[in-house]
Write a protein that holds these residues in place. Structure first.
Motif, short mmCIF file in Angstrom:
data_model
loop_
_atom_site.label_atom_id
_atom_site.label_comp_id
_atom_site.label_asym_id
_atom_site.label_seq_id
_atom_site.Cartn_x
_atom_site.Cartn_y
_atom_site.Cartn_z
N ASP A 53 6.54 -5.95 0.73
CA ASP A 53 7.12 -5.69 2.05
C ASP A 53 8.61 -5.97 2.10
OD1 ASP A 53 4.54 -5.18 2.81
OD2 ASP A 53 4.25 -7.07 3.89
N GLY A 88 4.70 -2.01 -3.84
CA GLY A 88 3.73 -3.08 -3.66
C GLY A 88 4.27 -4.35 -3.03
N TYR A 148 1.33 1.81 8.21
CA TYR A 148 0.68 3.11 8.02
C TYR A 148 0.91 4.03 9.22
CZ TYR A 148 -1.84 1.30 3.96
OH TYR A 148 -2.16 0.79 2.73
N VAL A 161 6.12 5.11 3.73
CA VAL A 161 4.81 4.52 3.43
C VAL A 161 4.48 4.68 1.95
CG1 VAL A 161 2.33 4.66 3.87
CG2 VAL A 161 3.93 4.82 5.78
N GLY A 162 4.77 5.85 1.41
CA GLY A 162 4.53 6.07 -0.01
C GLY A 162 5.35 5.15 -0.89
N TRP A 214 6.50 2.23 -0.01
CA TRP A 214 5.95 0.88 0.21
C TRP A 214 4.75 0.63 -0.69
CZ3 TRP A 214 1.57 0.05 3.93
CH2 TRP A 214 1.27 -1.30 4.11
N LYS A 215 3.86 1.61 -0.76
CA LYS A 215 2.70 1.45 -1.64
C LYS A 215 3.09 1.46 -3.11
CE LYS A 215 -0.79 0.98 -0.42
NZ LYS A 215 -1.44 -0.28 -0.05
#
Length: 440
Positions: free
Chosen positions: A271, A269, A50, A262-263, A265-266
């Motif tokens: 790594d 879902g 983050y 980051v977006g 990655w989210k």
């Protein structure tokens, strides 16, 4: 040249090449150690991802303040080999090392070769100026710096030496730098290993006889590899051009790029597309259930990371993309999974960097001779099919890939008539960063 002069030249290249190799090996060992520590820390504390926008803001501010003369990166190193009226600032080594480690600590998708090449080039140029060598010797020492950095960071000294000769001019090997490059790459690799660094071990594919049917499959395979290489090269360049136009300030551009990573990655879902992605890269050799879109997701993560200006390189992400693509193609074409991953891993970078010979050798050093002749066939075809583009727009070219007369002088890829949008961007970007890119 008399025997005495030949011996003197050999001794000079042995000493200078070994010195370049030793400093490159130490730099690579420090870099790889810090990279492993940063990756391990991020895996233990995934919330660090983050903070990638904040890291981008900080690294961008650092480069805006002290790195304007080195923002050309690998292209600056390549240009300096051909144009000896400049010196690579020594501060390139610590700045690119710090920037790359921070990129990986907070989850940016980047590689290692860019950092190794830039550290090697800056350290080799410092040695060249310290010993006040001639312009020709300096050029050869810079090639040795590229070889020492590349060979030591991947544990592939022969590929590192050939890469340093092949990457300078598309389609031509600079044999005048062969000895110092080979010495630097071998000494660099021995130094890095001697300092306790252990490189990634890849599964060794079994032997597959080359038949007419297998050859036809490799042609289809090469077409797919070339298409993905073009998407990667053009996508990264176009995105970087777009972001530079919309967000001229580097710190802000990197912060926005960090937010985008980051977006993503989210959204996915997982790594698996952060950082180097080595576990998934190795998994591509053995897992028939690897997600079919894994190569596309890694391409997107990497294009956003590098397009926003984060530090690192393209090799390991391209290895990931190529191995994951090879995994899918092997399943579709009925090829051995491990061989498809190995060939895809090497051939994609060969096509994107215009270095088919070096990557053929690198594949052998990484996975064994069973990858031959398949990787040579696919890497060569993909290299030709990608056209006159690449991840290094400062590469020179003397004759078009498909033949024809000599161009009259060595021309950077970015200055070829009918250049791609990516090449046009690279010239504009590098010039605006304060790095002249060739005599016009």
């Amino acid at each position: 040249m008399s025997p005495r002069e030949s011996l003197r030249a050999l001794a000079q290249w042995g000493v200078l090449g070994a010195l370049v190799g030793a400093v490159c090996g130490v730099a690579s060992a420090v870099f790889l150690f810090l990279l492993d520590e940063a990756t391990a820390l991020r895996e233990r504390m995934p919330l660090l991802v983050y903070a990638l926008p904040v890291a981008g803001l900080a690294v961008g501010a650092l480069y805006a303040r002290w790195g304007s003369s080195i923002r050309g990166g690998n292209n600056l190193v390549l240009d300096t080999v051909h144009e000896t009226d400049r010196q690579i600032p020594l501060r390139m080594a610590p700045l690119v090392l710090l920037g790359t480690v921070l990129t990986h600590l907070f989850g940016g998708s980047a590689g290692r070769e860019g950092t190794a090449v830039q550290m090697g080039g800056s350290l080799a140029d410092a040695i060249a100026h310290r010993f006040r060598v001639s312009a020709d010797t300096r050029r050869e020492l810079l090639a040795a710096g590229i070889a020492g950095g590349f060979g030591s960071v991947f544990g592939t000294p022969i590929a590192g030496a050939v890469f340093s000769l092949e990457v300078l001019v598309v389609g031509r090997l600079g044999y005048e730098a062969l000895l110092p490059a080979l010495v630097a790459a071998v000494v660099g690799d021995l130094t890095t290993r001697g300092l306790g660094i252990v490189h990634t071990a890849y599964p060794a594919p079994g032997v597959l006889p080359l038949t007419g049917g297998v050859l036809a499959k490799w042609v289809v395979f090469a077409l797919a590899v070339a298409a993905v290489a073009v998407v990667f090269v053009e996508g990264t360049h176009r995105l970087k051009k777009l972001l530079e136009g919309r967000l001229p300030a580097l710190p802000l551009r990197m912060a926005v790029g960090g937010l985008a990573v980051v977006g993503l990655w989210k959204l996915v879902g997982t790594d698996m597309y952060l950082g180097l992605g080595v576990p998934t890269l190795v998994r591509a050799f053995v897992d028939p259930a690897l997600p079919e879109a894994a190569f596309a997701w890694k391409l997107l993560f990497t294009a956003v990371t590098l397009g926003a200006g984060f530090l690192g390189g393209e090799v390991t992400p391209l290895f990931f993309i190529g191995a994951a693509l090879g995994n899918v193609l092997a399943r579709v074409l009925g090829l051995p999974l491990d061989l498809g991953a190995a060939v895809g891993m090497a051939a994609l970078f060969a096509a994107a960097a215009n270095t088919p010979l070096a990557l053929t050798i690198m594949a052998v050093e990484l996975v064994g001779a069973s990858v031959l002749p398949h990787v040579a066939i696919v890497a060569t075809l993909a290299y030709l099919l990608t056209g006159h583009r690449g991840i290094y727009p400062a590469q020179r070219i003397a004759r078009l890939k498909y033949g024809g007369p000599l161009l009259g002088k060595l021309v950077p890829l970015r200055e070829l008539p009918g250049e791609s949008p990516g090449s046009a961007f690279a010239r504009k970007s590098s010039d605006s960063a304060g790095n002249p890119q060739g005599k016009r």
